[in-house]
Design a protein around this motif. Structure first.
Motif, PDB file in Angstrom:
ATOM      1  N   UNK A 122       0.311  -1.353   0.091  1.00  0.00           N
ATOM      2  CA  UNK A 122      -0.494  -0.147  -0.078  1.00  0.00           C
ATOM      3  C   UNK A 122       0.927   1.257   0.301  1.00  0.00           C
ATOM      4  N   UNK A 123       0.129   2.186  -0.940  1.00  0.00           N
ATOM      5  CA  UNK A 123       1.033   4.218  -0.523  1.00  0.00           C
ATOM      6  C   UNK A 123      -0.255   4.442   0.098  1.00  0.00           C
ATOM      7  N   UNK A 124       0.073   5.358   1.467  1.00  0.00           N
ATOM      8  CA  UNK A 124      -0.690   6.290   1.609  1.00  0.00           C
ATOM      9  C   UNK A 124       0.354   7.618   2.526  1.00  0.00           C
ATOM     10  N   UNK A 125      -0.037   8.275   1.756  1.00  0.00           N
ATOM     11  CA  UNK A 125       0.451  10.187   1.892  1.00  0.00           C
ATOM     12  C   UNK A 125      -0.655  10.637   2.302  1.00  0.00           C
ATOM     13  N   UNK A 126       0.044  11.844   2.891  1.00  0.00           N
ATOM     14  CA  UNK A 126      -1.222  13.414   3.375  1.00  0.00           C
ATOM     15  C   UNK A 126      -2.773  12.386   3.407  1.00  0.00           C
ATOM     16  N   UNK A 127      -2.209  12.002   4.492  1.00  0.00           N
ATOM     17  CA  UNK A 127      -3.959  10.710   4.673  1.00  0.00           C
ATOM     18  C   UNK A 127      -3.911  10.636   6.189  1.00  0.00           C
ATOM     19  N   UNK A 138      -2.442  -4.164  -2.646  1.00  0.00           N
ATOM     20  CA  UNK A 138      -2.620  -2.933  -3.431  1.00  0.00           C
ATOM     21  C   UNK A 138      -3.216  -1.786  -3.363  1.00  0.00           C
ATOM     22  N   UNK A 139      -3.999  -1.403  -3.029  1.00  0.00           N
ATOM     23  CA  UNK A 139      -5.017  -0.510  -2.662  1.00  0.00           C
ATOM     24  C   UNK A 139      -3.826   1.034  -2.712  1.00  0.00           C
ATOM     25  N   UNK A 140      -4.283   1.605  -2.903  1.00  0.00           N
ATOM     26  CA  UNK A 140      -3.383   2.993  -2.381  1.00  0.00           C
ATOM     27  C   UNK A 140      -3.461   4.280  -3.128  1.00  0.00           C
ATOM     28  N   UNK A 141      -3.716   5.412  -1.597  1.00  0.00           N
ATOM     29  CA  UNK A 141      -4.020   6.970  -1.302  1.00  0.00           C
ATOM     30  C   UNK A 141      -3.720   8.168  -2.528  1.00  0.00           C
ATOM     31  N   UNK A 142      -3.648   8.022  -3.792  1.00  0.00           N
ATOM     32  CA  UNK A 142      -3.000   8.973  -4.704  1.00  0.00           C
ATOM     33  C   UNK A 142      -3.062  10.969  -4.129  1.00  0.00           C
ATOM     34  N   UNK A 167      -2.699  16.458  -0.513  1.00  0.00           N
ATOM     35  CA  UNK A 167      -4.846  15.746  -0.159  1.00  0.00           C
ATOM     36  C   UNK A 167      -4.777  14.427  -0.946  1.00  0.00           C
ATOM     37  N   UNK A 168      -4.113  13.075   0.300  1.00  0.00           N
ATOM     38  CA  UNK A 168      -4.685  12.527   0.272  1.00  0.00           C
ATOM     39  C   UNK A 168      -6.171  11.433   0.383  1.00  0.00           C
ATOM     40  N   UNK A 169      -6.493  10.711   1.321  1.00  0.00           N
ATOM     41  CA  UNK A 169      -8.049  10.135   1.640  1.00  0.00           C
ATOM     42  C   UNK A 169      -8.260  10.748   3.630  1.00  0.00           C
ATOM     43  N   UNK A 185      -7.286  11.969  -4.911  1.00  0.00           N
ATOM     44  CA  UNK A 185      -6.920  13.471  -4.474  1.00  0.00           C
ATOM     45  C   UNK A 185      -8.167  13.916  -3.349  1.00  0.00           C
ATOM     46  N   UNK A 186      -8.249  14.042  -2.149  1.00  0.00           N
ATOM     47  CA  UNK A 186      -9.058  14.220  -1.877  1.00  0.00           C
ATOM     48  C   UNK A 186     -10.053  13.331  -1.118  1.00  0.00           C
ATOM     49  N   UNK A 187     -10.292  11.782  -1.489  1.00  0.00           N
ATOM     50  CA  UNK A 187     -10.950  11.087  -1.067  1.00  0.00           C
ATOM     51  C   UNK A 187     -11.928  11.551  -0.023  1.00  0.00           C
ATOM     52  N   UNK A 188     -13.474  10.809   0.914  1.00  0.00           N
ATOM     53  CA  UNK A 188     -13.500  10.908   1.745  1.00  0.00           C
ATOM     54  C   UNK A 188     -14.410  10.082   1.917  1.00  0.00           C
ATOM     55  N   UNK A 189     -13.682   8.971   2.771  1.00  0.00           N
ATOM     56  CA  UNK A 189     -14.878   7.888   2.814  1.00  0.00           C
ATOM     57  C   UNK A 189     -15.567   7.384   4.627  1.00  0.00           C
ATOM     58  N   UNK A 190     -16.870   7.973   3.970  1.00  0.00           N
ATOM     59  CA  UNK A 190     -17.758   7.574   5.782  1.00  0.00           C
ATOM     60  C   UNK A 190     -17.197   6.370   6.959  1.00  0.00           C
ATOM     61  N   UNK A 191     -17.275   6.772   7.729  1.00  0.00           N
ATOM     62  CA  UNK A 191     -17.439   5.299   9.255  1.00  0.00           C
ATOM     63  C   UNK A 191     -18.366   3.958   8.478  1.00  0.00           C
ATOM     64  N   UNK A 192     -17.728   3.653   8.927  1.00  0.00           N
ATOM     65  CA  UNK A 192     -18.119   1.776   8.611  1.00  0.00           C
ATOM     66  C   UNK A 192     -18.388   1.691   7.083  1.00  0.00           C
ATOM     67  N   UNK A 193     -17.700   2.717   5.789  1.00  0.00           N
ATOM     68  CA  UNK A 193     -17.794   2.163   4.861  1.00  0.00           C
ATOM     69  C   UNK A 193     -16.984   1.412   3.585  1.00  0.00           C
TER      70      UNK A 193
END
Length: 222
Positions: A122-127, A138-142, A167-169, A185-193
């Motif tokens: 995984x890549x996780x940046x600015x998140x 393999x999931x990543x934050x762009x 800005x990541x996720x 960039x800028x994705x927001x995933x709400x709680x329990x989704x």
């Protein structure tokens, strides 16, 4: 945008930086100060629980860090966390307790709550990743737009300018990201989704939802 507020996404009792995060309304506002936060917090950590491994690198004595992992400054690795083979922590990474940072995972400028798993490639940046969130293999934050302009967070009805180019996720508590998904960039995933594997996600996913593909987001059954 009520759904992307820190208070809507995160249980602040599940991180050692609750006081810091509570100063802000939206999670992207916390990104600029992560490095300074880690350095300040690190100096105050209990030396019976944490050991200093180089300048501005603090690792809990109960954590397991593979000898091939790279810990870049500044960073904090929490209690009982496992950092696996060839993990690359570039710096400005605060990893909570009971987490997994897996093989070949790269972290940069992140806050990771307790019990989070980023276990495989995984890549996780600015998140910011909330309590018990999980990123499939393999999931990543762009974190940068292709045109290098400032990131805007958009829902179906609203938008908010971050004023930042990186800005990541932001994953709420208990979020599940399917394998090989890209969070733009800028994705927001709400709680329990949940996000289906192989998804390309942009914008805001409501809490307690299943993201199947763009335009196909359903509410979870009770």
């Amino acid at each position: 945008m009520e759904s992307i507020k820190i208070t809507e996404l995160y249980d602040l009792t599940k991180t050692i930086v609750a006081d810091y995060l509570s100063k802000f309304t939206y999670p992207f506002e916390a990104l600029k100060g992560i490095s300074e936060l880690i350095i300040s917090l690190g100096e105050s950590l209990d030396s019976s629980v944490y050991e200093k491994r180089g300048e501005n690198v603090w690792v809990a004595k109960s954590a397991k860090v593979a000898p091939t992992a790279f810990l870049g400054a500044p960073c904090i690795i929490g209690e009982n966390t496992e950092v696996r083979h060839c993990a690359f922590i570039r710096g400005s990474a605060l990893v909570g307790n009971d987490c997994v940072v897996g093989n070949s995972v790269e972290l940069k400028n992140v806050i990771i709550f307790d019990n989070v798993q980023v276990p495989h490639y995984n890549y996780v940046g600015d998140s910011i990743l909330g309590y018990r969130s999980h990123m499939g293999a393999g999931s990543i934050t762009s974190n940068v737009k292709s045109d290098k302009t400032e990131v805007v967070i958009k829902s179906e009805t609203e938008s908010i300018e971050t004023g930042l180019k990186k800005v990541g996720a932001f994953l709420g508590d208990y979020v599940e990201i399917g394998c090989n998904s890209v969070l733009n960039p800028g994705t927001v995933i709400g709680r329990s989704s949940n996000v289906y594997p192989l998804s390309m996600v942009r914008g805001v996913v409501p809490p307690n939802s299943i993201y199947k593909k763009k335009g196909d987001i359903v509410e979870k059954n009770a």
